[in-house]
Design an enzyme around this catalytic site. Structure first.
Site, PDB file in Angstrom:
ATOM      1  N   TYR A  34     -25.977 -19.238  26.022  1.00  0.00           N
ATOM      2  CA  TYR A  34     -25.471 -20.515  25.532  1.00  0.00           C
ATOM      3  C   TYR A  34     -23.961 -20.514  25.484  1.00  0.00           C
ATOM      4  O   TYR A  34     -23.320 -19.473  25.673  1.00  0.00           O
ATOM      5  CB  TYR A  34     -26.070 -20.840  24.159  1.00  0.00           C
ATOM      6  CG  TYR A  34     -25.494 -20.050  22.991  1.00  0.00           C
ATOM      7  CD1 TYR A  34     -25.764 -18.695  22.822  1.00  0.00           C
ATOM      8  CD2 TYR A  34     -24.695 -20.668  22.035  1.00  0.00           C
ATOM      9  CE1 TYR A  34     -25.245 -17.987  21.741  1.00  0.00           C
ATOM     10  CE2 TYR A  34     -24.170 -19.963  20.953  1.00  0.00           C
ATOM     11  CZ  TYR A  34     -24.454 -18.623  20.815  1.00  0.00           C
ATOM     12  OH  TYR A  34     -23.933 -17.921  19.755  1.00  0.00           O
ATOM     13  N   LYS A 145     -23.261 -14.037  25.800  1.00  0.00           N
ATOM     14  CA  LYS A 145     -23.512 -15.010  24.723  1.00  0.00           C
ATOM     15  C   LYS A 145     -24.986 -15.412  24.788  1.00  0.00           C
ATOM     16  O   LYS A 145     -25.358 -16.482  25.295  1.00  0.00           O
ATOM     17  CB  LYS A 145     -22.567 -16.224  24.861  1.00  0.00           C
ATOM     18  CG  LYS A 145     -22.386 -16.982  23.558  1.00  0.00           C
ATOM     19  CD  LYS A 145     -21.143 -17.840  23.566  1.00  0.00           C
ATOM     20  CE  LYS A 145     -21.030 -18.751  22.363  1.00  0.00           C
ATOM     21  NZ  LYS A 145     -21.002 -18.093  21.057  1.00  0.00           N
ATOM     22  N   GLU A 177     -16.638  -7.258  15.270  1.00  0.00           N
ATOM     23  CA  GLU A 177     -16.342  -8.691  15.134  1.00  0.00           C
ATOM     24  C   GLU A 177     -17.144  -9.234  13.965  1.00  0.00           C
ATOM     25  O   GLU A 177     -17.822  -8.484  13.272  1.00  0.00           O
ATOM     26  CB  GLU A 177     -16.674  -9.421  16.438  1.00  0.00           C
ATOM     27  CG  GLU A 177     -18.134  -9.317  16.841  1.00  0.00           C
ATOM     28  CD  GLU A 177     -18.482 -10.077  18.118  1.00  0.00           C
ATOM     29  OE1 GLU A 177     -17.698 -10.936  18.564  1.00  0.00           O
ATOM     30  OE2 GLU A 177     -19.578  -9.822  18.653  1.00  0.00           O
ATOM     31  N   LEU A 201     -18.084 -10.330  21.606  1.00  0.00           N
ATOM     32  CA  LEU A 201     -18.008 -11.491  22.491  1.00  0.00           C
ATOM     33  C   LEU A 201     -16.531 -11.756  22.797  1.00  0.00           C
ATOM     34  O   LEU A 201     -15.711 -11.790  21.875  1.00  0.00           O
ATOM     35  CB  LEU A 201     -18.618 -12.718  21.790  1.00  0.00           C
ATOM     36  CG  LEU A 201     -18.702 -13.943  22.692  1.00  0.00           C
ATOM     37  CD1 LEU A 201     -19.871 -13.805  23.670  1.00  0.00           C
ATOM     38  CD2 LEU A 201     -18.838 -15.213  21.878  1.00  0.00           C
TER      39      LEU A 201
END
Ligand code: PDD
Length: 281
Positions: A34, A145, A177, A201
């Site tokens: 996505y 993702k 993250e 990411l």
């Protein structure tokens, strides 16, 4: 209230009429990827960077891109309304397989879905949020993702259960993250963020911040951040397309800096808002 228009497999239709099969591999396996793309004043922000990341995600999961960048732009622009700040969510799954089997179906007809959602005001969050550190329990393909977000969901929920806005993830004593954001820390006056790898990411907001810092000669490095360094940071920020740049003012129950958004955040947020304005008018 009328149902917003969404895109599903070539059609624009009201959300209330959009239907997919229970045999879709997105539903059965979380087999898809996505993107989340912000749009300000009807203009898609950093569109080509988001579409490039989408192509990388698709390649990593061995799916052919269902659309060219030009086609995506047309689809996404069609979904925008006159809300000043919104985000486009798009998802591509490996489609329907008549038989549930982990291996890919043949042929693959991907399911493509997109919708626009208003972005609520982040002003309140910009006064500073609380965060906790948690063990990064995710897989080794965090640069993809993927819609398979169960670990991220459990980590974010644990943060929310502890009255925090985000979980900052740590593996082998190194910060990776947030559950749905990238992390920056100001260490000895230098803005620092972990380098891109399969553990994080590659955030588009992160890239804009790095670019703005370099253009404006703010000291900045992409370098590992240990948990100990994070705990001594004068500022900590979380960045994402929907929350922009969020200062963290409490970490694991202790005050960060002086407990308010710091001077480097003030500068960068100013630069970021100016940049957004410049490219969105
Ligand atoms: N997530 N890291 C993770 C794990 C994320 O899910 C996100 C964003 C980011 C920030 O990337 P970007 O700056 O490109 O938005 C980093 C989106 C907003 C989401 O899942 O809703």
């Amino acid at each position: 209230m009328s149902s917003p228009t969404v895109y599903l497999n070539g059609d624009y239709l009201p959300l209330s009429e959009a239907r997919i099969s229970v045999l879709d591999r997105g539903f059965l396996f979380g087999d898809g990827v996505y993107e989340v793309i912000p749009a300000y004043n009807g203009k898609l922000f950093q569109l080509s960077a988001h579409l490039q990341r989408l192509d990388n995600s698709l390649e990593n999961i061995r799916l052919h891109p269902p659309h060219t960048h030009r086609q995506w732009q047309e689809i996404l622009t069609t979904l925008l309304d006159d809300t000043p700040a919104q985000y486009l969510y798009l998802q591509v799954t490996r489609g329907i397989a008549e038989k549930r089997d982990h291996a890919f179906p043949q042929p693959v007809r991907p399911t493509v879905f997109a919708m626009a959602t208003p972005i609520g005001s982040t002003l309140e969050l910009q006064r500073g949020v609380k965060a906790i550190t948690l063990d990064d329990s995710r897989w080794r393909l965090c640069h993809v993702k993927a819609i398979t977000l169960l670990a991220n969901i459990l980590l974010r929920q644990q943060a929310v259960d502890e009255d925090c806005a985000e979980a900052i993830l740590v593996i082998d004593d190194q910060v990776t993250e947030g559950a749905a954001s990238n992390v920056f820390a100001v260490l000895d006056g230098t803005l620092t963020t972990p380098p891109n790898s399969n553990r994080i990411l590659p955030g588009i907001t992160r890239d804009v911040i790095l670019q703005l810092a370099r253009e404006n000669r703010l000291p900045v490095v992409e370098a590992a951040i240990s948990l100990k360094q994070l705990r001594t940071a004068s500022e900590i920020w979380l960045t994402s397309s929907t929350r922009e740049i969020l200062p963290v003012v409490h970490l694991d129950g202790s005050v960060v800096g002086n407990g308010a958004p710091g001077p480097v955040w003030q500068s960068m947020n100013g630069l970021f808002q100016e940049y957004k304005q410049r490219v969105s008018t």
